[in-house]
Design a protein around this motif. Structure first.
Motif, PDB file in Angstrom:
ATOM      1  N   LEU A  98       4.351   9.852   3.740  1.00 21.21           N
ATOM      2  CA  LEU A  98       3.982   8.444   3.660  1.00 21.21           C
ATOM      3  C   LEU A  98       4.887   7.589   4.544  1.00 21.21           C
ATOM      4  CD1 LEU A  98       3.282   8.063  -0.174  1.00 21.21           C
ATOM      5  CD2 LEU A  98       1.599   7.945   1.676  1.00 21.21           C
ATOM      6  N   MET A 120       1.403   6.428  -7.042  1.00 23.07           N
ATOM      7  CA  MET A 120       0.234   7.224  -7.412  1.00 23.07           C
ATOM      8  C   MET A 120       0.311   8.657  -6.895  1.00 23.07           C
ATOM      9  SD  MET A 120      -2.789   4.398  -6.771  1.00 23.07           S
ATOM     10  CE  MET A 120      -4.060   5.521  -7.385  1.00 23.07           C
ATOM     11  N   GLU A 121       1.372   8.937  -6.113  1.00 25.64           N
ATOM     12  CA  GLU A 121       1.593  10.274  -5.563  1.00 25.64           C
ATOM     13  C   GLU A 121       0.377  10.781  -4.785  1.00 25.64           C
ATOM     14  OE1 GLU A 121       2.736  12.761  -8.827  1.00 25.64           O
ATOM     15  OE2 GLU A 121       4.694  11.813  -9.053  1.00 25.64           O
ATOM     16  N   LEU A 122      -0.167   9.896  -3.949  1.00 26.88           N
ATOM     17  CA  LEU A 122      -1.322  10.276  -3.143  1.00 26.88           C
ATOM     18  C   LEU A 122      -0.954  11.289  -2.067  1.00 26.88           C
ATOM     19  CD1 LEU A 122      -3.092   6.803  -2.682  1.00 26.88           C
ATOM     20  CD2 LEU A 122      -3.543   8.589  -4.380  1.00 26.88           C
ATOM     21  N   ALA A 151       0.833  -1.208   0.000  1.00 21.23           N
ATOM     22  CA  ALA A 151       0.000   0.000   0.000  1.00 21.23           C
ATOM     23  C   ALA A 151       0.867   1.258   0.000  1.00 21.23           C
ATOM     24  CB  ALA A 151      -0.921  -0.003   1.213  1.00 21.23           C
ATOM     25  N   LEU A 152       1.962   1.224   0.758  1.00 19.49           N
ATOM     26  CA  LEU A 152       2.861   2.371   0.819  1.00 19.49           C
ATOM     27  C   LEU A 152       3.505   2.636  -0.533  1.00 19.49           C
ATOM     28  CD1 LEU A 152       4.368   4.496   2.543  1.00 19.49           C
ATOM     29  CD2 LEU A 152       6.068   2.746   3.054  1.00 19.49           C
ATOM     30  N   THR A 184       2.410   1.651  -3.443  1.00 18.58           N
ATOM     31  CA  THR A 184       1.367   2.056  -4.379  1.00 18.58           C
ATOM     32  C   THR A 184       1.034   3.533  -4.217  1.00 18.58           C
ATOM     33  OG1 THR A 184       0.402  -0.171  -4.339  1.00 18.58           O
ATOM     34  CG2 THR A 184      -0.999   1.616  -5.145  1.00 18.58           C
ATOM     35  N   ALA A 185       0.939   3.972  -2.969  1.00 13.34           N
ATOM     36  CA  ALA A 185       0.656   5.380  -2.702  1.00 13.34           C
ATOM     37  C   ALA A 185       1.782   6.272  -3.208  1.00 13.34           C
ATOM     38  CB  ALA A 185       0.444   5.598  -1.199  1.00 13.34           C
TER      39      ALA A 185
END
Length: 476
Positions: A303, A295-297, A288-289, A291-292
């Motif tokens: 993060l 995706m530059e969440l 999840a980290l 992926t974030a």
């Protein structure tokens, strides 16, 4: 004058650290300070340093919490299966271990972050190199070069910078470059084979049970085995490794090797920090980290800060255990963050005094007019030294637009210039201006000067291979 002083400052820094006359931190701080005074701008040194620190502070924060996060993941056993998988492939063969290093670094580089790549690669491979007494600069050199090729991913940084600077689509730049970058990865694997064969010739091929056996002897016996007198009893020459393994050991030997494969895991399988019941939780958080990040969440430092706090709390709910984990990784945190802030002095002075601008203008101006129609090739060649001596920001936002304008006057497409500008990334990842390289050498316990002397020639050769492949495929 600023051009000469800029090149002199960089040359002085590199010579001193490669000759081990100064530590990298001291050289990164003192040399630019002296050159700042030499150009008559000593009074502004404080402003330059504060500006440099401000620019690199997010990177330092990211590295600090990323080291804690991945350190905890290593402690709890997240990467143990990776180590076991590489062991099954490597079988204590130095050549396979070097190839495994290249493959692992390339795969992990898909997350687009060099620091993460180096932390995972070194954590997995360092125990193997140490146990087999392999050269650690081989590990750092291969890992850095493989990551440099993969650093061209659109979310890795350089491609996005080139697209922004020239107002192009990152996909239009990157996708046509894939064949050339694929050739670059093949070149890295061939380099790993060459260096691995060299290590195999130097050390021979050990079976895993022999490696475990040598760890039970005393320190003096270990020295004798590695030095020569007793080496014939434990080492197998590269020429006869296959036959001896197959016929000398027999079925019992195969069983012993299988047992050793279970025991030789690179990381202590009995350490108290393992959390097998939380394995899938930790794996899910890590996916999840990453992926974030892709995706530059959220900003990467945020993060990793949140991730480190979460995994510490879940895996080690008791405060003394949390403090112990933080303390266990404090050395790496201090070494790496200290190096980043020291690099901020270097980059701050280089930019603040105008040295980097004058160096770029001089290099562009030195290009003969007759080379105009070949500006893509010129850009590719220049990217190799310039991305080593300059930050990616300085190169892509300061130099590439000028090169693109010069090329446009001769009918060279900005897309060709942008693609050619990616060629130097394999060498760039070993630049003293890249914070991630300090994670690599710090965790591998390798002197930066030793890494530089070993890696530069191979990384530059890989960059030239990518350039030639781009020309061959008509991409550049």
């Amino acid at each position: 004058m600023l051009t000469i002083l800029g090149f002199a400052m960089i040359a002085t820094f590199l010579v001193l650290i490669m000759m081990k006359k100064m530590s990298p931190i001291a050289a990164l701080v003192l040399i630019p300070a002296l050159f700042c005074v030499a150009v008559g701008k000593g009074a502004k040194l404080g402003d330059y340093v504060i500006e440099g620190v401000g620019n690199l502070a997010p990177t330092a924060a990211m590295l600090m919490f990323a080291i804690v996060y991945f350190g905890v993941m290593i402690d709890v056993g997240l990467f143990d299966p990776i180590v076991r998988g590489i062991l099954r492939f490597c079988k204590a063969d130095p050549m396979r271990i070097v190839i495994g290093t290249a493959v692992l670094a390339a795969i992990v580089s898909l997350d687009g972050d060099g620091s993460t790549t180096f932390m995972i690669t070194v954590s997995a491979m360092y125990p193997l190199y140490k146990r087999l007494k392999m050269s650690l600069v081989v590990m750092t050199g291969v890992a850095a070069t493989a990551n440099g090729v993969m650093n061209t991913l659109p979310w890795g940084g350089p491609t996005a910078r080139a697209a922004t600077a020239l107002k192009l689509d990152a996909g239009d730049i990157f996708v046509p470059m894939i064949p050339a970058l694929g050739v670059g990865l093949v070149a890295v694997l061939l380099l790993a084979v060459v260096l691995g064969r060299r290590e195999r010739k130097r050390l021979g091929t050990l079976t895993l049970d022999e490696v475990l056996a040598t760890e039970t002897v005393t320190e003096s016996e270990t020295v004798l085995v590695g030095a020569g007198g007793g080496s014939d009893r434990t080492r197998k020459s590269s020429g006869g490794a296959g036959s001896e393994t197959g016929t000398g050991a027999g079925a019992d030997g195969d069983e012993a090797e299988a047992d050793a494969d279970e025991g030789f895991k690179g990381l202590d399988p009995g350490r108290a920090t393992l959390r097998p019941k939380l394995y899938w939780f930790n794996a899910g958080i890590t996916v999840a980290l990453l992926t974030a990040m892709i995706m530059e969440l959220m900003p990467i430092p945020v993060l990793f800060l949140l991730g480190a706090a979460l995994v510490l709390t879940v895996n080690f709910p008791h405060m003394p255990d949390q403090r112990a984990r933080i303390a266990a990784h404090a050395d790496n945190v201090l070494n790496v963050s200290g190096m980043v802030f020291a690099a901020a002095v270097f980059t701050g002075v280089l930019s603040g005094t105008g040295m980097v601008d004058h160096m770029a203008d001089w290099l562009v101006g030195a290009i003969p007019d007759g080379m105009g129609p070949h500006m893509a090739i010129v850009t590719g060649i220049l990217s190799i030294p310039l991305t080593y001596f300059m930050s990616n920001d300085g190169f892509y936002f300061g130099v590439v637009p000028v090169l693109a304008e010069a090329g446009a006057a001769h009918g060279v497409s900005p897309l060709e210039i942008a693609r050619a500008s990616l060629v130097g990334q394999p060498l760039h990842m070993s630049s003293p201006l890249v914070p991630a390289v300090y994670v690599l050498v710090g965790m591998a316990k390798v002197e930066f000067g030793d890494h530089t002397r070993f890696t530069v020639k191979w990384a530059a050769l890989t960059s030239l291979v990518v350039l030639c492949a781009g020309l061959l495929f008509g991409i550049i």
